[in-house]
Design a protein around this motif. Sequence first.
Motif, PDB file in Angstrom:
ATOM      1  N   LEU A 270       9.199  33.739  19.824  1.00 25.10           N
ATOM      2  CA  LEU A 270       8.343  34.714  19.744  1.00 25.10           C
ATOM      3  C   LEU A 270       7.843  35.387  20.923  1.00 25.10           C
ATOM      4  O   LEU A 270       7.790  34.427  22.094  1.00 25.10           O
ATOM      5  CB  LEU A 270       6.686  33.676  19.442  1.00 25.10           C
ATOM      6  CG  LEU A 270       5.681  34.379  18.643  1.00 25.10           C
ATOM      7  CD1 LEU A 270       6.267  35.186  17.443  1.00 25.10           C
ATOM      8  CD2 LEU A 270       4.611  33.477  18.427  1.00 25.10           C
ATOM      9  N   SER A 271       7.841  36.742  20.788  1.00 27.20           N
ATOM     10  CA  SER A 271       7.759  37.274  22.181  1.00 27.20           C
ATOM     11  C   SER A 271       6.347  37.245  22.628  1.00 27.20           C
ATOM     12  O   SER A 271       5.360  36.719  22.155  1.00 27.20           O
ATOM     13  CB  SER A 271       8.446  38.732  22.148  1.00 27.20           C
ATOM     14  OG  SER A 271       7.503  39.517  21.399  1.00 27.20           O
ATOM     15  N   ALA A 272       6.388  37.682  24.078  1.00 26.66           N
ATOM     16  CA  ALA A 272       5.063  38.040  24.731  1.00 26.66           C
ATOM     17  C   ALA A 272       4.450  39.171  23.905  1.00 26.66           C
ATOM     18  O   ALA A 272       5.137  40.223  23.299  1.00 26.66           O
ATOM     19  CB  ALA A 272       5.211  38.099  26.070  1.00 26.66           C
ATOM     20  N   PRO A 273       3.106  39.392  24.173  1.00 25.51           N
ATOM     21  CA  PRO A 273       2.491  40.686  23.372  1.00 25.51           C
ATOM     22  C   PRO A 273       3.121  42.102  23.969  1.00 25.51           C
ATOM     23  O   PRO A 273       3.254  42.229  25.236  1.00 25.51           O
ATOM     24  CB  PRO A 273       0.901  40.395  23.654  1.00 25.51           C
ATOM     25  CG  PRO A 273       1.021  38.952  23.725  1.00 25.51           C
ATOM     26  CD  PRO A 273       2.220  38.396  24.352  1.00 25.51           C
ATOM     27  N   ASP A 274       3.491  43.027  23.154  1.00 23.73           N
ATOM     28  CA  ASP A 274       3.694  44.204  23.985  1.00 23.73           C
ATOM     29  C   ASP A 274       2.518  45.003  24.093  1.00 23.73           C
ATOM     30  O   ASP A 274       1.381  44.723  24.154  1.00 23.73           O
ATOM     31  CB  ASP A 274       4.636  45.113  22.958  1.00 23.73           C
ATOM     32  CG  ASP A 274       4.050  45.322  21.451  1.00 23.73           C
ATOM     33  OD1 ASP A 274       2.719  44.971  21.571  1.00 23.73           O
ATOM     34  OD2 ASP A 274       4.673  45.514  20.429  1.00 23.73           O
ATOM     35  N   GLY A 275       2.779  46.580  24.433  1.00 26.58           N
ATOM     36  CA  GLY A 275       1.688  47.239  24.729  1.00 26.58           C
ATOM     37  C   GLY A 275       0.512  47.285  23.761  1.00 26.58           C
ATOM     38  O   GLY A 275      -0.459  47.660  23.956  1.00 26.58           O
ATOM     39  N   GLU A 276       0.741  47.229  22.503  1.00 25.62           N
ATOM     40  CA  GLU A 276       0.022  47.196  21.498  1.00 25.62           C
ATOM     41  C   GLU A 276      -0.514  45.886  21.092  1.00 25.62           C
ATOM     42  O   GLU A 276      -1.471  45.851  20.134  1.00 25.62           O
ATOM     43  CB  GLU A 276       0.563  47.907  20.223  1.00 25.62           C
ATOM     44  CG  GLU A 276       0.952  49.354  20.501  1.00 25.62           C
ATOM     45  CD  GLU A 276       1.532  49.973  19.111  1.00 25.62           C
ATOM     46  OE1 GLU A 276       1.715  49.203  18.123  1.00 25.62           O
ATOM     47  OE2 GLU A 276       1.823  51.146  19.321  1.00 25.62           O
ATOM     48  N   GLY A 277      -0.434  44.869  21.847  1.00 25.27           N
ATOM     49  CA  GLY A 277      -0.650  43.278  21.637  1.00 25.27           C
ATOM     50  C   GLY A 277      -0.153  42.704  20.280  1.00 25.27           C
ATOM     51  O   GLY A 277      -0.310  41.734  19.721  1.00 25.27           O
ATOM     52  N   ARG A 278       1.169  43.214  20.066  1.00 24.37           N
ATOM     53  CA  ARG A 278       2.016  42.666  19.056  1.00 24.37           C
ATOM     54  C   ARG A 278       2.954  41.908  19.527  1.00 24.37           C
ATOM     55  O   ARG A 278       3.674  42.156  20.411  1.00 24.37           O
ATOM     56  CB  ARG A 278       2.476  43.601  17.794  1.00 24.37           C
ATOM     57  CG  ARG A 278       1.335  44.891  17.463  1.00 24.37           C
ATOM     58  CD  ARG A 278       2.210  46.101  16.731  1.00 24.37           C
ATOM     59  NE  ARG A 278       2.645  45.605  15.552  1.00 24.37           N
ATOM     60  CZ  ARG A 278       2.347  45.951  14.349  1.00 24.37           C
ATOM     61  NH1 ARG A 278       1.115  46.921  14.195  1.00 24.37           N
ATOM     62  NH2 ARG A 278       2.801  45.618  13.210  1.00 24.37           N
ATOM     63  N   ARG A 279       3.361  40.702  18.827  1.00 23.32           N
ATOM     64  CA  ARG A 279       4.484  39.725  19.286  1.00 23.32           C
ATOM     65  C   ARG A 279       5.623  39.852  18.022  1.00 23.32           C
ATOM     66  O   ARG A 279       5.135  39.970  16.806  1.00 23.32           O
ATOM     67  CB  ARG A 279       3.744  38.248  19.244  1.00 23.32           C
ATOM     68  CG  ARG A 279       2.655  38.208  20.312  1.00 23.32           C
ATOM     69  CD  ARG A 279       2.156  36.811  20.237  1.00 23.32           C
ATOM     70  NE  ARG A 279       2.827  36.139  21.072  1.00 23.32           N
ATOM     71  CZ  ARG A 279       2.742  34.662  21.070  1.00 23.32           C
ATOM     72  NH1 ARG A 279       1.853  34.172  20.383  1.00 23.32           N
ATOM     73  NH2 ARG A 279       3.466  33.842  21.809  1.00 23.32           N
ATOM     74  N   THR A 280       6.656  39.652  18.589  1.00 26.00           N
ATOM     75  CA  THR A 280       7.814  39.869  17.705  1.00 26.00           C
ATOM     76  C   THR A 280       8.414  38.659  17.487  1.00 26.00           C
ATOM     77  O   THR A 280       8.683  37.828  18.518  1.00 26.00           O
ATOM     78  CB  THR A 280       8.951  40.708  18.239  1.00 26.00           C
ATOM     79  OG1 THR A 280       8.547  41.969  18.465  1.00 26.00           O
ATOM     80  CG2 THR A 280       9.941  40.823  17.487  1.00 26.00           C
ATOM     81  N   LEU A 281       8.474  38.042  16.022  1.00 28.36           N
ATOM     82  CA  LEU A 281       9.061  36.766  15.778  1.00 28.36           C
ATOM     83  C   LEU A 281      10.535  37.170  15.364  1.00 28.36           C
ATOM     84  O   LEU A 281      10.879  37.935  14.691  1.00 28.36           O
ATOM     85  CB  LEU A 281       8.247  36.378  14.678  1.00 28.36           C
ATOM     86  CG  LEU A 281       9.167  35.270  13.973  1.00 28.36           C
ATOM     87  CD1 LEU A 281       8.731  33.881  14.721  1.00 28.36           C
ATOM     88  CD2 LEU A 281       8.334  34.857  12.396  1.00 28.36           C
ATOM     89  N   THR A 282      11.325  36.339  16.062  1.00 30.84           N
ATOM     90  CA  THR A 282      12.931  36.234  15.817  1.00 30.84           C
ATOM     91  C   THR A 282      13.346  35.323  15.313  1.00 30.84           C
ATOM     92  O   THR A 282      13.045  33.956  15.898  1.00 30.84           O
ATOM     93  CB  THR A 282      13.710  36.665  17.054  1.00 30.84           C
ATOM     94  OG1 THR A 282      13.163  38.021  17.345  1.00 30.84           O
ATOM     95  CG2 THR A 282      15.093  36.918  16.793  1.00 30.84           C
ATOM     96  N   ALA A 283      14.019  35.128  13.945  1.00 26.41           N
ATOM     97  CA  ALA A 283      14.608  33.910  13.653  1.00 26.41           C
ATOM     98  C   ALA A 283      15.897  34.021  13.042  1.00 26.41           C
ATOM     99  O   ALA A 283      16.183  34.776  12.041  1.00 26.41           O
ATOM    100  CB  ALA A 283      13.680  33.098  12.474  1.00 26.41           C
ATOM    101  N   PRO A 284      16.931  33.276  13.596  1.00 22.62           N
ATOM    102  CA  PRO A 284      18.441  33.479  12.949  1.00 22.62           C
ATOM    103  C   PRO A 284      18.498  32.804  11.603  1.00 22.62           C
ATOM    104  O   PRO A 284      17.711  31.840  11.405  1.00 22.62           O
ATOM    105  CB  PRO A 284      19.223  32.660  13.879  1.00 22.62           C
ATOM    106  CG  PRO A 284      18.582  32.845  15.093  1.00 22.62           C
ATOM    107  CD  PRO A 284      17.036  32.817  14.854  1.00 22.62           C
ATOM    108  N   ALA A 285      19.139  33.507  10.737  1.00 22.60           N
ATOM    109  CA  ALA A 285      19.158  32.736   9.268  1.00 22.60           C
ATOM    110  C   ALA A 285      20.578  32.557   8.975  1.00 22.60           C
ATOM    111  O   ALA A 285      20.738  31.828   7.782  1.00 22.60           O
ATOM    112  CB  ALA A 285      18.597  33.724   8.073  1.00 22.60           C
ATOM    113  N   GLY A 286      21.361  32.765   9.665  1.00 27.67           N
ATOM    114  CA  GLY A 286      22.919  32.382   9.537  1.00 27.67           C
ATOM    115  C   GLY A 286      23.629  32.974   8.272  1.00 27.67           C
ATOM    116  O   GLY A 286      23.258  34.406   8.471  1.00 27.67           O
ATOM    117  N   ARG A 287      24.598  32.628   7.596  1.00 28.10           N
ATOM    118  CA  ARG A 287      24.948  33.600   6.663  1.00 28.10           C
ATOM    119  C   ARG A 287      24.514  33.658   5.316  1.00 28.10           C
ATOM    120  O   ARG A 287      23.641  32.420   5.034  1.00 28.10           O
ATOM    121  CB  ARG A 287      26.546  33.067   6.519  1.00 28.10           C
ATOM    122  CG  ARG A 287      26.605  31.559   5.829  1.00 28.10           C
ATOM    123  CD  ARG A 287      27.753  30.715   6.046  1.00 28.10           C
ATOM    124  NE  ARG A 287      27.812  29.497   5.499  1.00 28.10           N
ATOM    125  CZ  ARG A 287      29.150  28.864   5.815  1.00 28.10           C
ATOM    126  NH1 ARG A 287      30.071  29.113   6.165  1.00 28.10           N
ATOM    127  NH2 ARG A 287      28.631  27.476   5.323  1.00 28.10           N
TER     128      ARG A 287
END
Length: 626
Positions: A270-287
């Motif tokens: 989970l990233s830090a908030p960007d300039g608009e206060g939004r956080r980006t969630l990243t999740a590998p799902a595999g194949r």
Amino acid sequence: NPADHPEQAPKAEVAVEPIDPNPTVTPEKDPDNKDPQAPQPSVDTEPYDPDDPVDPSDPDDPGKHIGTLGPTENGYVGEVITTWDIPSDDNPHPGRVIMKVETPSTGKISITAEDGELYEADFVRDKDGNPVRNDDGTYSLVLDPKMLGTGILVFKQAPNGAYTGSTWSYKVTVNPNPKIAPKPSVTKKAENLTNPGAPVQPGQRIRYTITAKNEAAGSVWNAVTLTDRLPACLDIDEGTLRLDNPSEPLKGSLKAAAGSAAPVLGEYRLSAPDGEGRRTLTAPAGRVYGASTATLTFECTVQADAADPGIASDLANIAEATGTRPDPEHPGKELPENPEPSDPATPPKSPTVAPADPDVKITKSVENATAPGAKVTRVGDVLRYTVTLSNEGAANSCLQNAVVSDPLPAGLEPVANSIKLVSADGTEVAVADSAYDKASRTIAVTAGDLWGGKEVVLVFDVTVGKEAMGANNVNIALAHGTVPSEGPGGTPADPEPGKPTAPPADDPASFTPPVVPPVLVGDDPAEGDVKVEKAAENLTSGDGKTRVGDEVRYTIVLRNDGAGTAWMDAVIKDVVPRGLEVAAGSIRVTLPNGSEAGVADDAYDVGTRTLAVAVGHLYGGQEARV
């Protein structure tokens, strides 16, 4: 001679020890496959060694499924690998595996465990349903893949008198065909968990479901990674992050990646908030195999200030997925495979966060503007009504499109240019006289959006007419509007307050207690306006004669014929002659408003022989009777 004397013959015990049949399993080419380019399946088999460790992370490790071997059983483990493909004239059974089981034993042979979703497998059988033992002492087991993935296959041959039993456990892998391109897509869904189907409000929870799908059977979409740039008004509950992907297989909660390391399968970042206060969630799902999906779910809570006045917190956002596919021209290499982002997802009725529900209060008062402080009201007086509508809820609550309405009693008519509204910001707005609907006798005025801690005040004057004399002068004021949890959702439109509007037909959000002006009095009746009539009726006899013991009913009528006049606090009295006694429970009264009631027996004073019954105010045209 032992024949003559068998009891004297030598004796010995003989035991037949079953031997290991030393079976073998080898793959056999599918005779129906005429495609020289079709990948050939492989079958590897080796004796089972109980001392060899199994892979705890692999649910299809064959050693886990060998079971408990008896003293006369042998075990074998191995792997079957084949490739999924589309049936063709040259290869009607793509990926078919024929396993030739060679054994001298004739013990019963059967499949004891299989993965029916991954493949179909069975021994070639005769017309009676028994496995066919070929002339060379072999059995043929045929396996046809149905989908991609891994599973297990276990079959056994029971021991007999000559041979020990055998158990085979295989890991079955159905590989994708690199020539088949995946058909990936990503979708996103949002739902209100706190109040399903209703607009989302501060403090409520939303569940998001992101689905990565591969619709091309037989293909594989590799290295899939899901990302979601979350709305700034949401706090994600990281403990709810879950990934379900049967192609890996992976099913369960995710954990945060350590430090600054990129997340791997089973982790998220989970990233830090960007300039608009939004956080980006990243999740590998595999194949993701063809005809399969990977699903990421998580829950978020809407922040308390997401619907404060002037704030429109957007809930719409998209999910994205990236991945690769095998390069059919260069084995071992991958090509990028990135579908279009999902459509923006919001819970139903929730493009933005709706305000919290209000705590609506409405009060009403009346005073005589013609004679302030007077305890009575007369025809021609002007009454001033003050209606206060307030929202005592939290600052982020709102009564949307608020309306104040007041249905007026008969005989009260609005004074021209007297309707005013003090809006929530303190501005006084002159309201057009058209706010009064003559047909329904109702004043209705818009009050705008009423946020928590705010109030509006509606003031108007009415003139008291003669029609009010004797009428029911009690009335209430009503508050109307949209409660956000019951409305269409979204940010309030902030309509202009102080505008005439049609009297609302919906149920009110609140209403005042009944309000009544100071008692309404008319002019004094003129001489002859007030009349008293008395009649007697013999209930016992109808021959015109009254005898001792007869029951006589007396009816006294008090009437005011003076239009616009009032006789206040009227009392009907009657002195009962000696020789007559009032029958218990017989006294009844009909009041000026037409209602009837029984009168207590003590209304008759035995000592003075006087009956006295109060009948209230008697306005012109009304009567009362006892």
